[in-house]
Design a protein around this motif. Structure first.
Motif, PDB file in Angstrom:
ATOM      1  N   GLY A 182       0.658  -1.270  -0.049  1.00 15.88           N
ATOM      2  CA  GLY A 182      -0.040  -0.030  -0.043  1.00 15.88           C
ATOM      3  C   GLY A 182       0.836   1.212   0.085  1.00 15.88           C
ATOM      4  O   GLY A 182       0.576   2.325  -0.744  1.00 15.88           O
ATOM      5  N   ASN A 183       1.939   1.106   0.709  1.00 10.96           N
ATOM      6  CA  ASN A 183       2.874   2.500   0.958  1.00 10.96           C
ATOM      7  C   ASN A 183       3.603   2.509  -0.416  1.00 10.96           C
ATOM      8  O   ASN A 183       3.700   3.842  -0.912  1.00 10.96           O
ATOM      9  N   LEU A 184       3.971   1.443  -0.993  1.00 10.07           N
ATOM     10  CA  LEU A 184       4.642   1.503  -2.312  1.00 10.07           C
ATOM     11  C   LEU A 184       3.556   2.242  -3.355  1.00 10.07           C
ATOM     12  O   LEU A 184       3.839   2.807  -4.041  1.00 10.07           O
ATOM     13  N   LEU A 185       2.338   1.459  -3.508  1.00  9.55           N
ATOM     14  CA  LEU A 185       1.496   2.077  -4.405  1.00  9.55           C
ATOM     15  C   LEU A 185       1.160   3.627  -4.274  1.00  9.55           C
ATOM     16  O   LEU A 185       1.022   4.451  -5.132  1.00  9.55           O
ATOM     17  N   THR A 188       4.233   5.762  -5.533  1.00 13.10           N
ATOM     18  CA  THR A 188       4.127   5.408  -6.957  1.00 13.10           C
ATOM     19  C   THR A 188       3.126   6.567  -7.586  1.00 13.10           C
ATOM     20  O   THR A 188       3.338   7.115  -8.494  1.00 13.10           O
ATOM     21  N   PHE A 189       1.865   6.447  -6.854  1.00 13.89           N
ATOM     22  CA  PHE A 189       1.009   7.071  -7.524  1.00 13.89           C
ATOM     23  C   PHE A 189       1.280   8.583  -7.263  1.00 13.89           C
ATOM     24  O   PHE A 189       0.953   9.422  -8.151  1.00 13.89           O
ATOM     25  N   ASP A 190       1.699   9.056  -6.196  1.00 13.97           N
ATOM     26  CA  ASP A 190       2.081  10.526  -5.800  1.00 13.97           C
ATOM     27  C   ASP A 190       3.119  10.991  -6.823  1.00 13.97           C
ATOM     28  O   ASP A 190       2.921  11.946  -7.447  1.00 13.97           O
ATOM     29  N   ILE A 191       4.189  10.211  -7.183  1.00 13.64           N
ATOM     30  CA  ILE A 191       5.219  10.613  -8.284  1.00 13.64           C
ATOM     31  C   ILE A 191       4.605  10.727  -9.574  1.00 13.64           C
ATOM     32  O   ILE A 191       4.638  11.873 -10.265  1.00 13.64           O
ATOM     33  N   PRO A 293       1.398  24.911  -6.111  1.00 14.31           N
ATOM     34  CA  PRO A 293       2.726  24.478  -6.023  1.00 14.31           C
ATOM     35  C   PRO A 293       3.034  23.356  -5.148  1.00 14.31           C
ATOM     36  O   PRO A 293       4.521  22.690  -4.883  1.00 14.31           O
ATOM     37  N   GLN A 294       2.143  23.202  -4.289  1.00 11.20           N
ATOM     38  CA  GLN A 294       2.262  21.798  -3.375  1.00 11.20           C
ATOM     39  C   GLN A 294       2.640  20.443  -4.011  1.00 11.20           C
ATOM     40  O   GLN A 294       2.975  19.541  -3.426  1.00 11.20           O
ATOM     41  N   LEU A 295       2.396  20.333  -5.221  1.00 11.61           N
ATOM     42  CA  LEU A 295       2.679  19.262  -6.009  1.00 11.61           C
ATOM     43  C   LEU A 295       4.348  19.295  -5.967  1.00 11.61           C
ATOM     44  O   LEU A 295       4.971  18.148  -6.185  1.00 11.61           O
ATOM     45  N   PHE A 296       4.840  20.179  -5.915  1.00 11.04           N
ATOM     46  CA  PHE A 296       6.603  20.018  -6.185  1.00 11.04           C
ATOM     47  C   PHE A 296       6.902  19.398  -4.682  1.00 11.04           C
ATOM     48  O   PHE A 296       7.796  18.565  -4.626  1.00 11.04           O
ATOM     49  N   GLY A 301       8.628  14.404  -2.071  1.00 11.18           N
ATOM     50  CA  GLY A 301       8.376  13.232  -1.180  1.00 11.18           C
ATOM     51  C   GLY A 301       8.055  13.972   0.292  1.00 11.18           C
ATOM     52  O   GLY A 301       8.085  13.295   1.331  1.00 11.18           O
ATOM     53  N   ASP A 302       8.119  15.243   0.256  1.00  8.08           N
ATOM     54  CA  ASP A 302       7.743  15.939   1.495  1.00  8.08           C
ATOM     55  C   ASP A 302       6.298  15.691   2.212  1.00  8.08           C
ATOM     56  O   ASP A 302       5.873  15.494   3.292  1.00  8.08           O
ATOM     57  N   MET A 303       5.386  15.626   1.048  1.00  6.19           N
ATOM     58  CA  MET A 303       4.036  15.442   1.249  1.00  6.19           C
ATOM     59  C   MET A 303       3.473  14.457   0.373  1.00  6.19           C
ATOM     60  O   MET A 303       4.171  13.810  -0.525  1.00  6.19           O
TER      61      MET A 303
END
Length: 386
Positions: A182-185, A188-191, A293-296, A301-303
């Motif tokens: 779940g954490n990996l998914l 990956t989805f976030d990136i 800009p929070q997408l940065f 990996g901050d959020m």
């Protein structure tokens, strides 16, 4: 009193206290009723102004720090409030010495431990994985905000020490694998999602940047330190929606805060029709375009796209009780349970908001995140100017 045979310490560094040389025995006797921060390394720190109750013991190396800590424990049955270890020549050997020391003295596991460096590199970041007792890597500039960080990390580590005895046993292997997947998914989805969204939104971002520059003086982006998962502090990015000196006007608007409180518990700050917000800023906030800009932060990996909102440090420092600190177990996010259920509603209390954050922390999963994302669009348009 027994004679203390610790090495000679450099002067105590503390606001409003003369920097005079003291022998070690007198120094520890003088500090017995203070919160003591042990700083290890060749640098001259300045104690933050919001820590008048604490003093710093500055020692040159790990061996000297261990002797001071041992004397505090032997004579006064207490441990330092925190250890701050400077990254410098031979620091990896020093970390190995700390690891051995913590193995011999398990009680030290509850003491906040920070690395301080002039520049945070990938190598320095990797040390947190190699040495699990390192709670965070900070720069010298972040020492001014160390008070709330020390308080939270101490509460969080003590909570972790107590929890295993009163909560469920270790998860079975199948459940651990499921959580790992779940954490990996999620990551990956976030990136993938943040990279695609930034690419799609780049023309809009350019137009917003031009409009902000044309409307008022100041930077296009607003960056401020925020506390995320496990009280990790990072630079949080938004489009600037207020006048350039908005932070300096905060104290003048406390009476307009929609989160009422007696000053003894959790503190959140939100003002309806905030006079510091520009006309363009009001539009950006009501449409949530200021948060692009929070997408940065997500890409770095901050959020995460979904999680609990990262908090300003003055807010996070008030959420250190055992029942409230749980909200920091979840990752920081752009959207989440609070946003889709309460965002923009004036009647929300600080306690309600914390309960929503804790609720998400316990239900956090990739499937739940997808459900929250699907329900986010209807929450993007706010009814109130908050």
């Amino acid at each position: 009193m027994d004679k203390i045979t610790t090495p000679t310490l450099q002067p105590v560094v503390c606001e409003n206290v003369p920097n005079v040389e003291m022998n070690t025995g007198a120094l520890i006797r003088d500090l017995v009723n203070e919160k003591i921060i042990v700083m290890v390394g060749q640098f001259q720190p300045k104690l933050p102004e919001n820590m008048p109750y604490a003093k710093i013991l500055l020692v040159n190396n790990v061996a000297g720090a261990e002797k001071v800590i041992n004397e505090l424990k032997r004579l006064y049955h207490r441990l330092p409030a925190a250890i701050i270890f400077r990254v410098g020549n031979g620091f990896e050997t020093g970390l190995s010495q700390w690891a051995e020391y913590f193995t011999l003295l398990p009680a030290m596991k509850t003491v906040p431990f920070f690395l301080v460096t002039d520049k945070v590199t990938d190598r320095v970041r990797s040390l947190k994985k190699e040495f699990p007792f390192v709670d965070d890597v900070i720069t010298r500039g972040m020492l001014n905000d160390i008070s709330g960080k020390i308080e939270f990390v101490a509460k969080f580590k003590n909570m972790q020490e107590v929890q295993p005895a009163r909560q469920t046993p270790v998860l079975p292997v199948s459940a651990q694998k499921s959580k790992w997947k779940g954490n990996l998914l999620k990551r990956t989805f976030d990136i993938v999602a943040s990279a695609c969204l930034l690419l799609i939104a780049s023309p809009v971002m350019l137009l917003i940047a031009i409009a902000i520059k044309l409307e008022s003086k100041g930077n296009v982006f607003y960056a401020s330190p925020r506390a995320g998962k496990n009280y990790k502090i990072f630079k949080f990015y938004k489009f600037r929606t207020m006048v350039a000196d908005a932070d300096k006007q905060l104290s003048k608007l406390q009476h307009l805060n929609q989160y009422s409180g007696d000053g003894k518990g959790a503190v959140f700050y939100k003002v309806s029709n905030d006079p510091r917000v520009t006309r363009l800023g009001s539009f950006l906030r009501n449409t949530s375009l200021d948060e692009i800009p929070q997408l940065f932060n997500v890409l770095k990996g901050d959020m995460s796209l979904v999680g609990n909102r990262p908090l300003p440090l003055y807010e996070a420092a008030t959420l250190t009780t055992d029942e409230w600190a749980e909200r920091f177990i979840a990752p920081a996010g752009i959207t989440g349970l609070w946003q889709i259920s309460k965002r923009g509603k004036k009647e929300m209390s600080a306690e309600e908001r914390i309960e929503l954050d804790i609720n998400y922390a316990h239900r956090n999963s990739f499937a739940y995140d997808m459900w929250l994302i699907m329900n986010t669009p209807k929450a993007l348009i706010q009814k109130d100017n908050v």
